[in-house]
Structures are given as structure tokens and as C-alpha cells.
Motif scaffolding. Structure first.
Motif, PDB file in Angstrom:
ATOM      1  N   ALA A 153       0.838  -1.207   0.000  1.00 17.19           N
ATOM      2  CA  ALA A 153       0.000   0.000   0.000  1.00 17.19           C
ATOM      3  C   ALA A 153       0.872   1.256   0.000  1.00 17.19           C
ATOM      4  CB  ALA A 153      -0.931  -0.006   1.218  1.00 17.19           C
ATOM      5  N   ASN A 154       1.944   1.235   0.747  1.00 20.47           N
ATOM      6  CA  ASN A 154       2.864   2.373   0.797  1.00 20.47           C
ATOM      7  C   ASN A 154       3.537   2.589  -0.562  1.00 20.47           C
ATOM      8  OD1 ASN A 154       4.176   4.505   2.172  1.00 20.47           O
ATOM      9  ND2 ASN A 154       5.997   3.231   2.378  1.00 20.47           N
ATOM     10  N   ASN A 155       3.894   1.513  -1.234  1.00 22.35           N
ATOM     11  CA  ASN A 155       4.485   1.635  -2.571  1.00 22.35           C
ATOM     12  C   ASN A 155       3.509   2.294  -3.541  1.00 22.35           C
ATOM     13  OD1 ASN A 155       6.893   0.505  -1.794  1.00 22.35           O
ATOM     14  ND2 ASN A 155       6.332  -1.558  -2.437  1.00 22.35           N
ATOM     15  N   ARG A 156       2.228   1.962  -3.413  1.00 17.32           N
ATOM     16  CA  ARG A 156       1.201   2.592  -4.256  1.00 17.32           C
ATOM     17  C   ARG A 156       1.172   4.101  -4.009  1.00 17.32           C
ATOM     18  NH1 ARG A 156      -2.362  -0.686  -6.554  1.00 17.32           N
ATOM     19  NH2 ARG A 156      -2.120  -2.885  -6.099  1.00 17.32           N
ATOM     20  N   CYS A 157       1.257   4.477  -2.755  1.00 12.89           N
ATOM     21  CA  CYS A 157       1.246   5.902  -2.418  1.00 12.89           C
ATOM     22  C   CYS A 157       2.455   6.614  -3.015  1.00 12.89           C
ATOM     23  CB  CYS A 157       1.226   6.092  -0.906  1.00 12.89           C
ATOM     24  SG  CYS A 157      -0.339   5.630  -0.177  1.00 12.89           S
ATOM     25  N   HIS A 158       3.616   5.998  -2.907  1.00 12.43           N
ATOM     26  CA  HIS A 158       4.829   6.611  -3.463  1.00 12.43           C
ATOM     27  C   HIS A 158       4.718   6.785  -4.974  1.00 12.43           C
ATOM     28  CE1 HIS A 158       6.817   6.904   0.253  1.00 12.43           C
ATOM     29  NE2 HIS A 158       7.393   5.717   0.304  1.00 12.43           N
ATOM     30  N   ASP A 218       2.075   7.352  -6.590  1.00 15.22           N
ATOM     31  CA  ASP A 218       1.129   8.451  -6.826  1.00 15.22           C
ATOM     32  C   ASP A 218       1.584   9.761  -6.173  1.00 15.22           C
ATOM     33  OD1 ASP A 218      -0.435   6.618  -8.156  1.00 15.22           O
ATOM     34  OD2 ASP A 218      -1.821   6.305  -6.471  1.00 15.22           O
ATOM     35  N   TYR A 219       2.821   9.772  -5.648  1.00  9.66           N
ATOM     36  CA  TYR A 219       3.387  10.958  -4.987  1.00  9.66           C
ATOM     37  C   TYR A 219       2.528  11.424  -3.810  1.00  9.66           C
ATOM     38  CZ  TYR A 219       6.108  10.921  -9.246  1.00  9.66           C
ATOM     39  OH  TYR A 219       6.915  10.529 -10.287  1.00  9.66           O
TER      40      TYR A 219
END
Length: 126
Positions: A80-85, A87-88
Motif C-alpha cells: 500500500a505504501n508503494n502505491r502511495c509513493h 502516486d506521490y
């Protein structure tokens, strides 16, 4: 050793480091191993909810579940954190967690989690 005693593993993870060591670890962003696991008391409480009253839970079983649950949470959260990164973004949302679970093969859990999430949001709106 649930009452009053402490297991070897629990003792290993709850030992206090010296003040200078703790400050140095915090400054460097290093997590102690104990900080990576859910408390065994919470794990035992959840386990007791689904087991019959007469069943006793061995300390080793609690510790094994504790490690598995913590690893599962870390696994989902990392994706989930990788997804956020990508998407900035800096904030992980429940939708990010649900998307991560789907992509990692835990899609069977999505519907019950959405029901829980909606109930939780409705309760917070009260």
C-alpha cells in the motif's frame, strides 16, 4: 506462562536497551524488534474470541500467531505504501490497503473489509 510469567521470546523482545542506545536508535530511524509485533495480550484476546472457553492457548502458539499477524500487516502495508509513493502521496488510505490486498491475492477478504470500513465510517460520523 500467561499469568505473571514471561516467556523467553517475550523477554527477548521486551528487554530495555540503555537510554543512549534507545536515543541513538530513534535518531537513526531503527526500530527495535519489539516494536514490530502486535502485543501478545491483544493476540490472545482475539484468539480467545474464536476458541471455546475450555481451550487453553500455549505461549508458543500466541507467539507464532503474533509473528504471522505482524508479518502479514507489514506485507500489506508495504505494498500500500508503494502505491502511495507511485502516486506521490504520503498518506496511506484504506482504499490503498484494499487495493494492495487485491493485488497480493487476498481478494476474498475485500467484501468483509468493505462492510467493516463502512460501519466504522458510519460510527465515526455519529
Amino acid at each position: 506462562m500467561e499469568r505473571g510469567g514471561i516467556s523467553n521470546i517475550e523477554h527477548k523482545y521486551t528487554r530495555r536497551a540503555g537510554t543512549s542506545e534507545v536515543n541513538q536508535e530513534q535518531h537513526q530511524g531503527v526500530k527495535r524488534e519489539a516494536d514490530q509485533y502486535m502485543p501478545t495480550t491483544n493476540i490472545a484476546r482475539i484468539m480467545r474470541c474464536v476458541l471455546p472457553d475450555h481451550v487453553k492457548i500455549a505461549d508458543d502458539a500466541k507467539e507464532a500467531i503474533q509473528v504471522c499477524v505482524s508479518e502479514f500487516i507489514n506485507f500489506i502495508t508495504a505494498d500500500a505504501n508503494n502505491r502511495c509513493h507511485r502516486d506521490y502521496r504520503k498518506t496511506v488510505t484504506p482504499e490503498d490497503v484494499l487495493a494492495a490486498m487485491t493485488s497480493l491475492g487476498f481478494g476474498d477478504y475485500i467484501d468483509p473489509l468493505i462492510v467493516f470500513l463502512n460501519k466504522n465510517r458510519a460510527q465515526q460520523d455519529l
